[in-house]
Motif scaffolding. Sequence first.
Motif, PDB file in Angstrom:
ATOM      1  N   GLY A   1      48.468  -8.852 -11.005  1.00 36.63           N
ATOM      2  CA  GLY A   1      49.530  -7.933 -10.620  1.00 36.63           C
ATOM      3  C   GLY A   1      49.152  -6.465 -10.663  1.00 36.63           C
ATOM      4  O   GLY A   1      49.348  -5.742  -9.685  1.00 36.63           O
ATOM      5  N   PRO A   2      48.608  -5.953 -11.754  1.00 43.17           N
ATOM      6  CA  PRO A   2      48.265  -4.528 -11.796  1.00 43.17           C
ATOM      7  C   PRO A   2      47.216  -4.129 -10.752  1.00 43.17           C
ATOM      8  O   PRO A   2      47.283  -3.031 -10.193  1.00 43.17           O
ATOM      9  CB  PRO A   2      47.736  -4.336 -13.225  1.00 43.17           C
ATOM     10  N   PHE A   3      46.258  -5.010 -10.495  1.00 35.39           N
ATOM     11  CA  PHE A   3      45.248  -4.715  -9.477  1.00 35.39           C
ATOM     12  C   PHE A   3      45.900  -4.653  -8.095  1.00 35.39           C
ATOM     13  O   PHE A   3      45.591  -3.763  -7.297  1.00 35.39           O
ATOM     14  CB  PHE A   3      44.159  -5.785  -9.494  1.00 35.39           C
ATOM     15  N   ALA A   4      46.797  -5.602  -7.806  1.00 36.73           N
ATOM     16  CA  ALA A   4      47.488  -5.587  -6.517  1.00 36.73           C
ATOM     17  C   ALA A   4      48.327  -4.327  -6.369  1.00 36.73           C
ATOM     18  O   ALA A   4      48.316  -3.672  -5.321  1.00 36.73           O
ATOM     19  CB  ALA A   4      48.361  -6.836  -6.381  1.00 36.73           C
ATOM     20  N   SER A   5      49.060  -3.960  -7.409  1.00 34.40           N
ATOM     21  CA  SER A   5      49.904  -2.774  -7.353  1.00 34.40           C
ATOM     22  C   SER A   5      49.072  -1.527  -7.075  1.00 34.40           C
ATOM     23  O   SER A   5      49.408  -0.710  -6.206  1.00 34.40           O
ATOM     24  CB  SER A   5      50.662  -2.611  -8.679  1.00 34.40           C
ATOM     25  N   ALA A   6      47.975  -1.369  -7.794  1.00 34.56           N
ATOM     26  CA  ALA A   6      47.124  -0.188  -7.612  1.00 34.56           C
ATOM     27  C   ALA A   6      46.456  -0.187  -6.241  1.00 34.56           C
ATOM     28  O   ALA A   6      46.322   0.867  -5.604  1.00 34.56           O
ATOM     29  CB  ALA A   6      46.068  -0.145  -8.715  1.00 34.56           C
ATOM     30  N   ALA A   7      46.047  -1.360  -5.769  1.00 36.43           N
ATOM     31  CA  ALA A   7      45.369  -1.442  -4.477  1.00 36.43           C
ATOM     32  C   ALA A   7      46.317  -1.114  -3.335  1.00 36.43           C
ATOM     33  O   ALA A   7      45.958  -0.363  -2.406  1.00 36.43           O
ATOM     34  CB  ALA A   7      44.782  -2.838  -4.286  1.00 36.43           C
ATOM     35  N   PHE A   8      47.535  -1.640  -3.377  1.00 32.94           N
ATOM     36  CA  PHE A   8      48.484  -1.348  -2.298  1.00 32.94           C
ATOM     37  C   PHE A   8      48.953   0.099  -2.336  1.00 32.94           C
ATOM     38  O   PHE A   8      49.298   0.665  -1.293  1.00 32.94           O
ATOM     39  CB  PHE A   8      49.664  -2.317  -2.342  1.00 32.94           C
ATOM     40  N   ALA A   9      48.945   0.710  -3.513  1.00 27.98           N
ATOM     41  CA  ALA A   9      49.244   2.140  -3.573  1.00 27.98           C
ATOM     42  C   ALA A   9      48.213   2.928  -2.773  1.00 27.98           C
ATOM     43  O   ALA A   9      48.552   3.882  -2.050  1.00 27.98           O
ATOM     44  CB  ALA A   9      49.258   2.613  -5.031  1.00 27.98           C
ATOM     45  N   ARG A  10      46.948   2.517  -2.866  1.00 30.57           N
ATOM     46  CA  ARG A  10      45.898   3.166  -2.072  1.00 30.57           C
ATOM     47  C   ARG A  10      46.103   2.901  -0.585  1.00 30.57           C
ATOM     48  O   ARG A  10      45.963   3.813   0.244  1.00 30.57           O
ATOM     49  CB  ARG A  10      44.523   2.657  -2.514  1.00 30.57           C
ATOM     50  N   LEU A  11      46.430   1.670  -0.243  1.00 28.68           N
ATOM     51  CA  LEU A  11      46.620   1.325   1.173  1.00 28.68           C
ATOM     52  C   LEU A  11      47.810   2.088   1.744  1.00 28.68           C
ATOM     53  O   LEU A  11      47.767   2.556   2.895  1.00 28.68           O
ATOM     54  CB  LEU A  11      46.824  -0.183   1.312  1.00 28.68           C
ATOM     55  N   ASP A  12      48.865   2.222   0.966  1.00 28.12           N
ATOM     56  CA  ASP A  12      50.029   3.001   1.405  1.00 28.12           C
ATOM     57  C   ASP A  12      49.650   4.445   1.715  1.00 28.12           C
ATOM     58  O   ASP A  12      50.247   5.083   2.595  1.00 28.12           O
ATOM     59  CB  ASP A  12      51.124   2.994   0.336  1.00 28.12           C
ATOM     60  N   ASP A  13      48.677   4.964   0.988  1.00 27.89           N
ATOM     61  CA  ASP A  13      48.238   6.345   1.174  1.00 27.89           C
ATOM     62  C   ASP A  13      47.197   6.479   2.283  1.00 27.89           C
ATOM     63  O   ASP A  13      46.636   7.563   2.486  1.00 27.89           O
ATOM     64  CB  ASP A  13      47.662   6.900  -0.132  1.00 27.89           C
ATOM     65  N   GLY A  14      46.928   5.377   2.988  1.00 27.47           N
ATOM     66  CA  GLY A  14      45.956   5.411   4.067  1.00 27.47           C
ATOM     67  C   GLY A  14      44.513   5.285   3.627  1.00 27.47           C
ATOM     68  O   GLY A  14      43.597   5.516   4.419  1.00 27.47           O
ATOM     69  N   ASP A  15      44.300   4.881   2.369  1.00 26.95           N
ATOM     70  CA  ASP A  15      42.949   4.782   1.815  1.00 26.95           C
ATOM     71  C   ASP A  15      42.532   3.309   1.784  1.00 26.95           C
ATOM     72  O   ASP A  15      42.599   2.659   0.738  1.00 26.95           O
ATOM     73  CB  ASP A  15      42.932   5.397   0.410  1.00 26.95           C
ATOM     74  N   GLU A  16      42.084   2.790   2.929  1.00 23.08           N
ATOM     75  CA  GLU A  16      41.689   1.380   2.986  1.00 23.08           C
ATOM     76  C   GLU A  16      40.490   1.099   2.085  1.00 23.08           C
ATOM     77  O   GLU A  16      40.430   0.048   1.432  1.00 23.08           O
ATOM     78  CB  GLU A  16      41.375   0.965   4.414  1.00 23.08           C
ATOM     79  N   GLN A  17      39.530   2.024   2.035  1.00 29.23           N
ATOM     80  CA  GLN A  17      38.362   1.784   1.195  1.00 29.23           C
ATOM     81  C   GLN A  17      38.751   1.733  -0.275  1.00 29.23           C
ATOM     82  O   GLN A  17      38.223   0.917  -1.043  1.00 29.23           O
ATOM     83  CB  GLN A  17      37.301   2.864   1.416  1.00 29.23           C
ATOM     84  N   GLY A  18      39.703   2.585  -0.685  1.00 29.43           N
ATOM     85  CA  GLY A  18      40.188   2.517  -2.056  1.00 29.43           C
ATOM     86  C   GLY A  18      40.857   1.191  -2.351  1.00 29.43           C
ATOM     87  O   GLY A  18      40.690   0.616  -3.437  1.00 29.43           O
ATOM     88  N   PHE A  19      41.628   0.696  -1.385  1.00 32.31           N
ATOM     89  CA  PHE A  19      42.242  -0.638  -1.490  1.00 32.31           C
ATOM     90  C   PHE A  19      41.167  -1.690  -1.712  1.00 32.31           C
ATOM     91  O   PHE A  19      41.271  -2.542  -2.616  1.00 32.31           O
ATOM     92  CB  PHE A  19      43.035  -0.913  -0.215  1.00 32.31           C
ATOM     93  N   ARG A  20      40.133  -1.645  -0.900  1.00 33.61           N
ATOM     94  CA  ARG A  20      39.059  -2.635  -1.002  1.00 33.61           C
ATOM     95  C   ARG A  20      38.302  -2.500  -2.330  1.00 33.61           C
ATOM     96  O   ARG A  20      37.920  -3.504  -2.944  1.00 33.61           O
ATOM     97  CB  ARG A  20      38.089  -2.474   0.166  1.00 33.61           C
ATOM     98  N   ASN A  21      38.088  -1.272  -2.763  1.00 35.81           N
ATOM     99  CA  ASN A  21      37.341  -1.058  -4.008  1.00 35.81           C
ATOM    100  C   ASN A  21      38.065  -1.663  -5.208  1.00 35.81           C
ATOM    101  O   ASN A  21      37.424  -2.162  -6.136  1.00 35.81           O
ATOM    102  CB  ASN A  21      37.119   0.434  -4.245  1.00 35.81           C
ATOM    103  N   ILE A  22      39.396  -1.595  -5.198  1.00 36.97           N
ATOM    104  CA  ILE A  22      40.167  -2.145  -6.320  1.00 36.97           C
ATOM    105  C   ILE A  22      40.300  -3.655  -6.213  1.00 36.97           C
ATOM    106  O   ILE A  22      40.060  -4.396  -7.174  1.00 36.97           O
ATOM    107  CB  ILE A  22      41.559  -1.495  -6.386  1.00 36.97           C
TER     108      ILE A  22
END
Length: 385
Positions: free
Chosen positions: A280-301
């Motif tokens: 859960g925490p990893f998903a939450s943090a990753a989608f926060a990055r994706l929401d901000d337009g940071d696909e690479q950050g999403f992938r990194n998490i």
Amino acid sequence: MASIVLPDLDRSTGTLVLGEPARLDTRSAAPTSRAVYAASHVVADPLRASAENAADQIDWDATLQLRRDLWSLGLGVAESMDTAQRGMGLDWAGARELAVRTLTEAKSVGGRVVVGVATDQLKTDSPSLEEIRDAYLEQVEAIESAGGEVVLMASRHLARAASGPDDYLSVYDAVLSAATRPVVLHWLGSVFDPALDGYWGFSDPSAAMDTVLQIIDNHRERVRGIKVSLLDPALEIALRRRMPDGVRVFTGDDYNYVDLIAGDGTHTSDALLGAFAALGPFASAAFARLDDGDEQGFRNILGPTETLSRLLFAAPTQYYKVGVAWLAYLGGKQDHFRMIGGFETGRSLTHLAELVRAGDAIGLFTDPDFTAARASAYFAVHGIR
């Protein structure tokens, strides 16, 4: 430093020194870039958990707290589905009570919920198509009357009774015509449940896709989307390319979710995953990055979590719930490692040890000393010191 003596696959033992927990910037708001649901498990009452009837074996307070934790991370909850041991310890009576309790709790905190419905109240292994239809309708009505939206789960009864795709079209037509809220269909592959082999009337999933799309086309106004749990990313990609506008594909691919959610530049998948119950925490943090337009950050998490998820869902895949409960125990989300129906016996000690190693590798354990103490005590009881 926190350390654990763990069994190895070669029957020897080794010591694991736990690393630091991952630093994750989670959000409590629901993701805006994708619709995201975690299919949560149920916590057993340890004094009652056994191979007997599981309906009265649930620790309701601990079970609902798991859902509150997911909502606090901005994730929706997929209730009364496979992860909650539906059909593998949890019958319709227990699933209905679980759903109603979760829906009531969701209203108090603004949490999002979808609820699985099936035909598991039927008492015969050889019902007619009409009985299967009516069983679906009974469950849909029960959940909708409680304020819920449904996931129309694949039916073992229908897989046995149907003689071809026309029988699926007939049953689904009747059920979807009666639904009063948007419905998510569910395509669950035989890797998760061997009894569902040949669902939609074809053993070849590529051939079955035409039946799925015909059902969706016939009821586009009532179908919100379809959850695809086939562990076949190429087929999921092919399906979403043919999906009508406005109908979502929710990935249930716990092996390849990162690429499928990120998409190919034109099509993307939303998420309805059992893995997110443990992550859960990893998903939450990753989608926060994706929401901000940071696909690479999403992938990194989220990318590194797939190794753990693939281990959780290793064959026989239906026992992945054991790993979800085990990690919840090690993380302090429940006070014991028992499951309804005695389901925890579905995985070996060496598998549990591998989950500890994989969880540590991504920084899953927020309190390494606590986790080490719990894991060490559990393995010591089984002679591993």
